[in-house]
Design an enzyme around this catalytic site. Structure first.
Site, mmCIF file in Angstrom:
data_model
loop_
_atom_site.group_PDB
_atom_site.id
_atom_site.type_symbol
_atom_site.label_atom_id
_atom_site.label_comp_id
_atom_site.label_asym_id
_atom_site.label_seq_id
_atom_site.Cartn_x
_atom_site.Cartn_y
_atom_site.Cartn_z
ATOM 1 N N ARG A 1 121.039 46.982 -70.489
ATOM 2 C CA ARG A 1 122.063 48.010 -70.497
ATOM 3 C C ARG A 1 122.982 47.904 -69.286
ATOM 4 O O ARG A 1 124.123 48.366 -69.319
ATOM 5 C CB ARG A 1 121.403 49.393 -70.549
ATOM 6 C CG ARG A 1 122.374 50.534 -70.880
ATOM 7 C CD ARG A 1 121.646 51.846 -71.111
ATOM 8 N NE ARG A 1 120.876 52.266 -69.959
ATOM 9 C CZ ARG A 1 119.555 52.417 -69.923
ATOM 10 N NH1 ARG A 1 118.832 52.175 -71.018
ATOM 11 N NH2 ARG A 1 118.944 52.824 -68.831
ATOM 12 N N ASP B 1 145.915 56.608 -67.235
ATOM 13 C CA ASP B 1 145.787 55.724 -68.392
ATOM 14 C C ASP B 1 146.923 54.712 -68.280
ATOM 15 O O ASP B 1 148.091 55.023 -68.512
ATOM 16 C CB ASP B 1 145.892 56.532 -69.688
ATOM 17 C CG ASP B 1 145.685 55.671 -70.925
ATOM 18 O OD1 ASP B 1 145.874 54.441 -70.850
ATOM 19 O OD2 ASP B 1 145.356 56.231 -71.994
ATOM 20 N N LYS C 1 143.653 46.894 -76.507
ATOM 21 C CA LYS C 1 145.057 46.523 -76.664
ATOM 22 C C LYS C 1 145.334 45.157 -76.024
ATOM 23 O O LYS C 1 144.839 44.151 -76.491
ATOM 24 C CB LYS C 1 145.944 47.615 -76.077
ATOM 25 C CG LYS C 1 146.224 48.783 -77.013
ATOM 26 C CD LYS C 1 145.056 49.695 -77.281
ATOM 27 C CE LYS C 1 145.473 50.951 -78.033
ATOM 28 N NZ LYS C 1 144.328 51.816 -78.363
ATOM 29 N N TYR D 1 147.410 60.615 -74.813
ATOM 30 C CA TYR D 1 146.815 60.108 -76.052
ATOM 31 C C TYR D 1 146.056 61.234 -76.753
ATOM 32 O O TYR D 1 145.307 61.980 -76.114
ATOM 33 C CB TYR D 1 145.880 58.972 -75.642
ATOM 34 C CG TYR D 1 145.140 58.226 -76.702
ATOM 35 C CD1 TYR D 1 145.788 57.723 -77.821
ATOM 36 C CD2 TYR D 1 143.780 57.969 -76.537
ATOM 37 C CE1 TYR D 1 145.083 56.986 -78.770
ATOM 38 C CE2 TYR D 1 143.074 57.229 -77.480
ATOM 39 C CZ TYR D 1 143.730 56.752 -78.598
ATOM 40 O OH TYR D 1 143.032 56.024 -79.526
#
Length: 398
Positions: free
Chosen positions: A68, A195, A219, A122
């Site tokens: 993890r 962001d 993206k 967003y």
């Protein structure tokens, strides 16, 4: 070395960004004689003996410990992203951009705090504030994306602990005064999170100003529309809180996804140049169309925040919007449906062009948006002449 890689090992700090994209994260102990760090798929890491286990437990972020916490595949990508942001302490990877935003807010806020959220953010970010954060007793106040640092300072109270920015906004593309807002916040002891997905660190080095820079790596980092991934790169101090929260929430990223993102990262610089050139060519062509009321692109004069973009940014990406002259949803649908080189779908930043009907007005609180027919467009890396021809035939069908 774990997901905070990049702060203390051999790096590419002396190189320019284009060279960093190629060199960063490719430690010899991770590549082992090949060009790319291989995919390490592992849940269990084995220790030589109990003494080895005990030593590793004292600093589980220093090397192989448990799946993890990642392995060289994830560490390589995290280190590369960190090196693109001079002054950053490290980067955490997440299974999506939304996860990066949500977990960063959880790391830096507690019940009773207040968050100032930019009104152009967003939509999933807004939903997270209105649901999870609200249930936790964390208040969210939206502010105008065109507000300057003084106006935002007037909104701050003793409960204000974090200012969230998104510049440009991913629907309406207002550019914020990130340096000014961040400086004001730092003077008041308020954390700042940006962001930075539209620009990436190549076009706006965010850690020079804010405490945490978030990317939806889905993206431009990935660039091929085939991986969901997010990242949070942070300064010292906030980084420790972001990393600890991510670990306690069980956050982890697939090594296969990290490998594909690292591969995409190597060509992000050349792809962004193509996105920028194609988008500007299409935007200028759209400006001259009688069917178009306005083009909303940060690099175009007259668009909200253009002067700030010109001052602060090193270039533009491929995402912008335009408004049809008539507020006719049926006409907008005919236009989009007639396109052959533009896909209809969410996300952006891949090699293919996309067109999407957008309606920001219902979700905005601080500034009234027209209810006209808006189209968000992402210009991929196709030849812009072909994209313009495709748009031309679609306009003919209006």
């Amino acid at each position: 070395m774990n997901d905070d890689a990049g702060s203390d090992g051999p790096g590419s700090d002396g190189y320019r960004p284009a060279t960093k994209l190629v060199e960063a994260g490719r430690r010899k102990e991770w590549t082992r004689g090949i060009v790319n760090p291989p995919v390490w798929r592992a849940s269990t890491m084995l220790f030589d003996d109990c003494a080895h286990l005990k030593a590793a437990s004292k600093n589980p972020n220093a090397g192989l410990y448990y799946g993890r916490r990642g392995a060289p595949t994830q560490w390589s990508l995290a280190e590369a992203l960190t090196e693109l942001e001079p002054g950053a302490a490290g980067t955490i990877l997440y299974p999506s951009g939304t996860a990066a935003i949500a977990q960063t807010l959880l790391a830096l806020l507690k019940p009773g705090d207040e968050l100032l959220m930019v009104d152009s953010s967003y939509e999933p970010t807004r939903v997270f504030c209105a649901t999870i954060l609200k249930r936790m007793g964390i208040a969210t106040q939206f502010y105008d994306p065109l507000a300057d640092a003084g106006a935002i300072a007037a909104l701050c109270t003793e409960r204000t602990k974090l200012i969230f920015l998104e510049s440009p906004g991913s629907l309406t593309f207002e550019v914020q005064d990130v340096p000014g807002i961040a400086a004001m916040a730092r003077g008041r002891g308020i954390a700042t999170v940006l962001d930075n997905t539209w620009a990436t660190p190549l076009l706006f080095p965010a850690i020079a100003h804010v405490d945490v820079s978030i990317l939806a790596c889905t993206k431009y980092v990935v660039g091929h529309s085939d991986v969901m991934l997010g990242s949070a790169t942070a300064r010292p101090g906030p980084f420790e809180r972001v990393r600890t929260t991510a670990q306690r929430l069980g956050n982890c990223v697939s090594p296969d996804d990290a490998f594909l993102a690292a591969r995409g990262l190597r060509t992000m610089g050349v792809r962004l140049k193509q996105h920028e050139a194609g988008a500007l060519a299409v935007a200028r062509w759209l400006e001259a169309r009688p069917e178009v009321a306005r083009v909303i692109h940060p690099a175009i004069e007259g668009c909200p925040g253009h002067d700030l973009w010109k001052r602060d940014f090193l270039g533009a990406s491929g995402l912008f919007a335009f408004e049809l002259a008539r507020a006719d949803e049926a006409a907008r649908a005919r236009l989009i449906d007639s396109l052959s080189l533009f896909g209809i779908g969410f996300s952006w930043g891949g090699f293919e062009s996309l067109a999407l009907p957008i309606d920001p007005a219902p979700i905005r609180e601080t500034r009234t948006w027209p209810t006209g027919a808006l189209v968000r467009i992402h210009i991929g890396i196709e030849d812009p002449a072909d994209l313009i021809a495709d748009l031309d035939q679609a306009f003919a069908r209006l």
